[in-house]
Design a protein around this motif. Structure first.
Motif, PDB file in Angstrom:
ATOM      1  N   SER A  86     -28.165  59.659 -61.169  1.00 24.56           N
ATOM      2  CA  SER A  86     -27.096  59.232 -62.059  1.00 24.56           C
ATOM      3  C   SER A  86     -26.472  60.432 -62.756  1.00 24.56           C
ATOM      4  O   SER A  86     -26.964  61.561 -62.669  1.00 24.56           O
ATOM      5  CB  SER A  86     -27.643  58.252 -63.106  1.00 24.56           C
ATOM      6  OG  SER A  86     -28.500  58.922 -64.012  1.00 24.56           O
ATOM      7  N   SER A  87     -25.380  60.186 -63.487  1.00 26.91           N
ATOM      8  CA  SER A  87     -24.688  61.262 -64.215  1.00 26.91           C
ATOM      9  C   SER A  87     -25.568  61.879 -65.300  1.00 26.91           C
ATOM     10  O   SER A  87     -25.344  63.014 -65.713  1.00 26.91           O
ATOM     11  CB  SER A  87     -23.396  60.718 -64.832  1.00 26.91           C
ATOM     12  OG  SER A  87     -23.690  59.627 -65.714  1.00 26.91           O
ATOM     13  N   LYS A  88     -26.585  61.140 -65.748  1.00 28.21           N
ATOM     14  CA  LYS A  88     -27.504  61.645 -66.771  1.00 28.21           C
ATOM     15  C   LYS A  88     -28.732  62.337 -66.163  1.00 28.21           C
ATOM     16  O   LYS A  88     -29.645  62.750 -66.879  1.00 28.21           O
ATOM     17  CB  LYS A  88     -27.960  60.506 -67.676  1.00 28.21           C
ATOM     18  CG  LYS A  88     -26.824  59.879 -68.475  1.00 28.21           C
ATOM     19  CD  LYS A  88     -27.350  58.766 -69.370  1.00 28.21           C
ATOM     20  CE  LYS A  88     -26.223  58.142 -70.192  1.00 28.21           C
ATOM     21  NZ  LYS A  88     -26.707  57.054 -71.075  1.00 28.21           N
ATOM     22  N   GLY A  89     -28.746  62.439 -64.853  1.00 24.82           N
ATOM     23  CA  GLY A  89     -29.855  63.123 -64.187  1.00 24.82           C
ATOM     24  C   GLY A  89     -31.050  62.245 -63.889  1.00 24.82           C
ATOM     25  O   GLY A  89     -32.099  62.752 -63.495  1.00 24.82           O
ATOM     26  N   ASN A  90     -30.914  60.928 -64.029  1.00 25.67           N
ATOM     27  CA  ASN A  90     -32.016  60.015 -63.752  1.00 25.67           C
ATOM     28  C   ASN A  90     -32.060  59.659 -62.269  1.00 25.67           C
ATOM     29  O   ASN A  90     -31.014  59.420 -61.647  1.00 25.67           O
ATOM     30  CB  ASN A  90     -31.868  58.726 -64.577  1.00 25.67           C
ATOM     31  CG  ASN A  90     -31.933  58.984 -66.068  1.00 25.67           C
ATOM     32  OD1 ASN A  90     -32.762  59.772 -66.526  1.00 25.67           O
ATOM     33  ND2 ASN A  90     -31.076  58.318 -66.842  1.00 25.67           N
ATOM     34  N   ALA A  91     -33.279  59.631 -61.715  1.00 26.40           N
ATOM     35  CA  ALA A  91     -33.454  59.226 -60.321  1.00 26.40           C
ATOM     36  C   ALA A  91     -33.331  57.715 -60.224  1.00 26.40           C
ATOM     37  O   ALA A  91     -34.029  56.973 -60.922  1.00 26.40           O
ATOM     38  CB  ALA A  91     -34.812  59.682 -59.806  1.00 26.40           C
ATOM     39  N   LYS A  92     -32.441  57.257 -59.358  1.00 29.64           N
ATOM     40  CA  LYS A  92     -32.218  55.828 -59.193  1.00 29.64           C
ATOM     41  C   LYS A  92     -32.152  55.461 -57.714  1.00 29.64           C
ATOM     42  O   LYS A  92     -32.070  56.324 -56.840  1.00 29.64           O
ATOM     43  CB  LYS A  92     -30.929  55.400 -59.906  1.00 29.64           C
ATOM     44  CG  LYS A  92     -30.993  55.466 -61.422  1.00 29.64           C
ATOM     45  CD  LYS A  92     -29.756  54.840 -62.046  1.00 29.64           C
ATOM     46  CE  LYS A  92     -29.863  54.788 -63.561  1.00 29.64           C
ATOM     47  NZ  LYS A  92     -28.696  54.104 -64.180  1.00 29.64           N
ATOM     48  N   ILE A  93     -32.178  54.164 -57.471  1.00 36.83           N
ATOM     49  CA  ILE A  93     -32.101  53.636 -56.114  1.00 36.83           C
ATOM     50  C   ILE A  93     -31.114  52.479 -56.100  1.00 36.83           C
ATOM     51  O   ILE A  93     -31.132  51.627 -56.998  1.00 36.83           O
ATOM     52  CB  ILE A  93     -33.481  53.133 -55.625  1.00 36.83           C
ATOM     53  CG1 ILE A  93     -34.449  54.294 -55.452  1.00 36.83           C
ATOM     54  CG2 ILE A  93     -33.336  52.385 -54.298  1.00 36.83           C
ATOM     55  CD1 ILE A  93     -35.860  53.856 -55.137  1.00 36.83           C
ATOM     56  N   LYS A  94     -30.247  52.458 -55.093  1.00 39.71           N
ATOM     57  CA  LYS A  94     -29.413  51.295 -54.837  1.00 39.71           C
ATOM     58  C   LYS A  94     -30.061  50.511 -53.695  1.00 39.71           C
ATOM     59  O   LYS A  94     -30.320  51.080 -52.627  1.00 39.71           O
ATOM     60  CB  LYS A  94     -27.995  51.708 -54.456  1.00 39.71           C
ATOM     61  CG  LYS A  94     -27.201  52.337 -55.589  1.00 39.71           C
ATOM     62  CD  LYS A  94     -25.819  52.748 -55.126  1.00 39.71           C
ATOM     63  CE  LYS A  94     -25.034  53.411 -56.260  1.00 39.71           C
ATOM     64  NZ  LYS A  94     -23.696  53.875 -55.798  1.00 39.71           N
ATOM     65  N   TRP A  95     -30.336  49.235 -53.940  1.00 45.11           N
ATOM     66  CA  TRP A  95     -31.001  48.403 -52.939  1.00 45.11           C
ATOM     67  C   TRP A  95     -30.135  47.194 -52.630  1.00 45.11           C
ATOM     68  O   TRP A  95     -29.841  46.395 -53.510  1.00 45.11           O
ATOM     69  CB  TRP A  95     -32.365  47.935 -53.442  1.00 45.11           C
ATOM     70  CG  TRP A  95     -33.028  46.935 -52.530  1.00 45.11           C
ATOM     71  CD1 TRP A  95     -33.231  47.052 -51.196  1.00 45.11           C
ATOM     72  CD2 TRP A  95     -33.549  45.647 -52.909  1.00 45.11           C
ATOM     73  NE1 TRP A  95     -33.852  45.935 -50.703  1.00 45.11           N
ATOM     74  CE2 TRP A  95     -34.062  45.049 -51.730  1.00 45.11           C
ATOM     75  CE3 TRP A  95     -33.629  44.963 -54.125  1.00 45.11           C
ATOM     76  CZ2 TRP A  95     -34.648  43.792 -51.726  1.00 45.11           C
ATOM     77  CZ3 TRP A  95     -34.216  43.694 -54.125  1.00 45.11           C
ATOM     78  CH2 TRP A  95     -34.720  43.126 -52.943  1.00 45.11           C
ATOM     79  N   ARG A  96     -29.717  47.105 -51.362  1.00 47.49           N
ATOM     80  CA  ARG A  96     -28.967  45.942 -50.899  1.00 47.49           C
ATOM     81  C   ARG A  96     -29.867  45.135 -49.980  1.00 47.49           C
ATOM     82  O   ARG A  96     -30.210  45.588 -48.888  1.00 47.49           O
ATOM     83  CB  ARG A  96     -27.711  46.380 -50.137  1.00 47.49           C
ATOM     84  CG  ARG A  96     -26.768  45.225 -49.776  1.00 47.49           C
ATOM     85  CD  ARG A  96     -25.710  45.663 -48.801  1.00 47.49           C
ATOM     86  NE  ARG A  96     -26.281  45.942 -47.492  1.00 47.49           N
ATOM     87  CZ  ARG A  96     -25.762  46.784 -46.607  1.00 47.49           C
ATOM     88  NH1 ARG A  96     -24.669  47.465 -46.890  1.00 47.49           N
ATOM     89  NH2 ARG A  96     -26.335  46.976 -45.438  1.00 47.49           N
ATOM     90  N   PRO A  97     -30.303  43.936 -50.383  1.00 45.64           N
ATOM     91  CA  PRO A  97     -31.143  43.114 -49.503  1.00 45.64           C
ATOM     92  C   PRO A  97     -30.398  42.719 -48.233  1.00 45.64           C
ATOM     93  O   PRO A  97     -29.169  42.806 -48.163  1.00 45.64           O
ATOM     94  CB  PRO A  97     -31.469  41.880 -50.362  1.00 45.64           C
ATOM     95  CG  PRO A  97     -31.148  42.278 -51.774  1.00 45.64           C
ATOM     96  CD  PRO A  97     -30.041  43.284 -51.672  1.00 45.64           C
ATOM     97  N   SER A  98     -31.140  42.298 -47.235  1.00 47.23           N
ATOM     98  CA  SER A  98     -30.497  41.803 -46.019  1.00 47.23           C
ATOM     99  C   SER A  98     -29.678  40.552 -46.343  1.00 47.23           C
ATOM    100  O   SER A  98     -30.000  39.794 -47.257  1.00 47.23           O
ATOM    101  CB  SER A  98     -31.545  41.487 -44.950  1.00 47.23           C
ATOM    102  OG  SER A  98     -32.427  40.482 -45.407  1.00 47.23           O
ATOM    103  N   TYR A  99     -28.608  40.340 -45.585  1.00 45.81           N
ATOM    104  CA  TYR A  99     -27.751  39.173 -45.806  1.00 45.81           C
ATOM    105  C   TYR A  99     -27.019  38.832 -44.515  1.00 45.81           C
ATOM    106  O   TYR A  99     -26.918  39.653 -43.599  1.00 45.81           O
ATOM    107  CB  TYR A  99     -26.739  39.447 -46.928  1.00 45.81           C
ATOM    108  CG  TYR A  99     -25.631  40.402 -46.542  1.00 45.81           C
ATOM    109  CD1 TYR A  99     -24.400  39.940 -46.096  1.00 45.81           C
ATOM    110  CD2 TYR A  99     -25.816  41.784 -46.598  1.00 45.81           C
ATOM    111  CE1 TYR A  99     -23.390  40.810 -45.723  1.00 45.81           C
ATOM    112  CE2 TYR A  99     -24.811  42.663 -46.232  1.00 45.81           C
ATOM    113  CZ  TYR A  99     -23.603  42.168 -45.800  1.00 45.81           C
ATOM    114  OH  TYR A  99     -22.607  43.036 -45.413  1.00 45.81           O
ATOM    115  N   TRP A 100     -26.508  37.600 -44.433  1.00 52.05           N
ATOM    116  CA  TRP A 100     -25.780  37.144 -43.257  1.00 52.05           C
ATOM    117  C   TRP A 100     -24.270  37.289 -43.469  1.00 52.05           C
ATOM    118  O   TRP A 100     -23.756  36.994 -44.551  1.00 52.05           O
ATOM    119  CB  TRP A 100     -26.106  35.679 -42.960  1.00 52.05           C
ATOM    120  CG  TRP A 100     -27.464  35.495 -42.361  1.00 52.05           C
ATOM    121  CD1 TRP A 100     -28.645  35.303 -43.027  1.00 52.05           C
ATOM    122  CD2 TRP A 100     -27.788  35.499 -40.972  1.00 52.05           C
ATOM    123  NE1 TRP A 100     -29.682  35.183 -42.148  1.00 52.05           N
ATOM    124  CE2 TRP A 100     -29.188  35.297 -40.874  1.00 52.05           C
ATOM    125  CE3 TRP A 100     -27.047  35.642 -39.806  1.00 52.05           C
ATOM    126  CZ2 TRP A 100     -29.838  35.242 -39.650  1.00 52.05           C
ATOM    127  CZ3 TRP A 100     -27.701  35.592 -38.587  1.00 52.05           C
ATOM    128  CH2 TRP A 100     -29.083  35.389 -38.510  1.00 52.05           C
TER     129      TRP A 100
END
Length: 246
Positions: A86-100
């Protein structure tokens, strides 16, 4: 979830392809066909997609056939894990579940073939296909690694995407009149400014009668230049099918 990121790209999976097809001859040169199929992945445990299609073919000459059609495909899109800072230097994850989600596909092609006196038949098919994925709004979440908190990524939209591909297939088969089996082997190349994947297939058609036939095959799909947005691993497929002519 961090461990799910890049290691996925080293995987090879297995799956099933099953299909049914009905073909109707309108004349000596023109025929139409209706087909439906489904596909699994994740070593046969997960439904990957299903589809229905309508096509028409025209016999230009004894050695040349043209065809065109439309397919509606419903995909089970794979989940996607994207680590970022992030802009503040925090480690993050974007998670998109499976979908139809659906895709629309139109295609047109030409198949040239030559049959030798010993029953061997050699063919080359060149097919252009255009596939469109409409814009969708699947769920996506943001995970803060430090405290393991997760929030919904509101306003996330997966943009629509169009893709043109040229599919070139070279096939050899043993097509003996009256034989129970019609074995074949083929290699097919998917090209969109670069070779994106190659399919190697061996199988046989089982000619039960003039109207009814079954098909079984094995296919290895080798991914070459994979778009991260539409990731698929290398695949081993077992295929079965049924065809009815009337």
């Amino acid at each position: 979830m961090l461990s799910m990121g890049l290691p996925l790209f080293a995987q090879t999976e297995s799956g099933l392809i099953a299909g049914v097809e009905a073909e109707k001859k309108l004349s000596r040169k023109v025929s139409i066909d209706l087909e439906a199929d489904l596909r699994t992945r994740n070593d046969f445990k997960t439904m990957d997609r299903w589809g229905v299609g309508l096509g028409v073919s025209y016999k230009v000459a004894k050695w040349l056939k043209a065809d065109a059609g439309y397919k509606l495909l419903d995909y089970n899109y794979r989940e996607k894990v994207t680590p970022y800072t992030s802009s503040k230097g925090n480690a993050k994850i974007k998670w998109r579940p499976s979908y139809w989600g659906v895709k629309h596909r139109v295609y047109a092609g030409l198949t040239a073939s030559h049959k030798f006196q010993n029953g061997l038949k050699l063919s080359l098919r060149e097919r252009w296909q255009y596939t469109y994925r409409p814009e969708t709004t699947p769920e996506r979440y943001k995970l803060k690694v430090s405290d393991q908190t997760m929030t919904l990524d509101e306003g996330y939209v997966r943009s629509g995407k169009a893709k043109n591909q040229l599919r070139s297939r070279l096939q050899v088969e043993y097509d003996k009149k009256g034989a129970l089996l019609t074995p074949y082997a083929s290699a097919e190349f998917y090209n969109s400014w670069a070779i994106e994947k190659v399919r190697y297939t061996v199988g046989t058609d089982i000619n039960l009668s003039k109207q009814h036939s079954l098909g079984v095959f094995y296919r290895y799909q080798n991914m070459k230049n994979v778009d991260d947005d539409d990731y698929d691993p290398n695949m081993h497929y077992v295929g079965v099918g049924y065809k009815f002519k009337f």
